[in-house]
Write a protein that holds these residues in place. Structure first.
Motif, PDB file in Angstrom:
ATOM      1  N   ALA A  64      -0.117   0.219  -2.771  1.00 20.50           N
ATOM      2  CA  ALA A  64       1.195  -0.405  -2.603  1.00 20.50           C
ATOM      3  C   ALA A  64       1.538  -0.546  -1.122  1.00 20.50           C
ATOM      4  CB  ALA A  64       2.268   0.400  -3.320  1.00 20.50           C
ATOM      5  N   ASP A  65       1.252   0.489  -0.337  1.00 22.97           N
ATOM      6  CA  ASP A  65       1.517   0.427   1.096  1.00 22.97           C
ATOM      7  C   ASP A  65       0.682  -0.663   1.769  1.00 22.97           C
ATOM      8  OD1 ASP A  65       3.382   2.478   1.008  1.00 22.97           O
ATOM      9  OD2 ASP A  65       1.893   4.032   1.484  1.00 22.97           O
ATOM     10  N   SER A  66      -0.572  -0.765   1.361  1.00 21.66           N
ATOM     11  CA  SER A  66      -1.448  -1.792   1.897  1.00 21.66           C
ATOM     12  C   SER A  66      -0.943  -3.187   1.548  1.00 21.66           C
ATOM     13  CB  SER A  66      -2.864  -1.596   1.357  1.00 21.66           C
ATOM     14  OG  SER A  66      -3.700  -2.648   1.768  1.00 21.66           O
ATOM     15  N   TYR A  67      -0.496  -3.350   0.312  1.00 22.35           N
ATOM     16  CA  TYR A  67       0.033  -4.637  -0.134  1.00 22.35           C
ATOM     17  C   TYR A  67       1.277  -5.008   0.670  1.00 22.35           C
ATOM     18  CZ  TYR A  67       1.827  -8.316  -3.115  1.00 22.35           C
ATOM     19  OH  TYR A  67       2.300  -9.513  -3.580  1.00 22.35           O
ATOM     20  N   ALA A  68       2.190  -4.061   0.845  1.00 20.56           N
ATOM     21  CA  ALA A  68       3.416  -4.319   1.607  1.00 20.56           C
ATOM     22  C   ALA A  68       3.088  -4.637   3.063  1.00 20.56           C
ATOM     23  CB  ALA A  68       4.351  -3.117   1.518  1.00 20.56           C
ATOM     24  N   GLY A  69       2.148  -3.924   3.635  1.00 22.42           N
ATOM     25  CA  GLY A  69       1.741  -4.189   5.012  1.00 22.42           C
ATOM     26  C   GLY A  69       1.139  -5.577   5.177  1.00 22.42           C
ATOM     27  N   ALA A  70       0.355  -6.004   4.188  1.00 23.47           N
ATOM     28  CA  ALA A  70      -0.231  -7.346   4.233  1.00 23.47           C
ATOM     29  C   ALA A  70       0.856  -8.415   4.141  1.00 23.47           C
ATOM     30  CB  ALA A  70      -1.243  -7.507   3.107  1.00 23.47           C
ATOM     31  N   LEU A  71       1.877  -8.144   3.342  1.00 25.81           N
ATOM     32  CA  LEU A  71       2.985  -9.094   3.220  1.00 25.81           C
ATOM     33  C   LEU A  71       3.725  -9.214   4.550  1.00 25.81           C
ATOM     34  CD1 LEU A  71       4.472 -10.907   1.137  1.00 25.81           C
ATOM     35  CD2 LEU A  71       6.033  -9.000   0.814  1.00 25.81           C
TER      36      LEU A  71
END
Length: 91
Positions: free
Chosen positions: A48-55
């Motif tokens: 989830a953190d990786s996804y948010a960072g990519a966004l």
């Protein structure tokens, strides 16, 4: 330095501070939005953190919030998550 130069420098500094605050505010909004979206998509923890960072990274330098919300709607639709239409009203 003349009075004019001092005023010019003060305005430039104020502009730089305003831009930095605006950037940090948008980055925080996008991160929180990314974490919410990750939760809806069933992601958690580091994923989830990786996804948010990519966004957040994908939106750096882009001021089109409509494109961000269209991307979110598309990802939710592809994942089969029902979500009401998101409407962004610029102020």
């Amino acid at each position: 330095m003349s009075e004019f130069d001092n005023r010019e420098e003060a305005f430039e500094n104020a502009f730089a501070v305003d831009e930095e605050i605006a950037f940090k505010t948008l980055a925080r909004r996008n991160k929180l939005l990314g974490l919410w979206l990750a939760q809806l998509l069933g992601r958690s923890g580091a994923d989830a953190d990786s996804y948010a960072g990519a966004l957040v990274a994908a939106q750096v330098g882009i001021s089109d919030a409509d494109a961000l919300f269209n991307k979110i709607q598309t990802e939710l639709a592809q994942a089969g998550v029902e979500c009401p239409t998101i409407v962004f009203a610029a102020r």
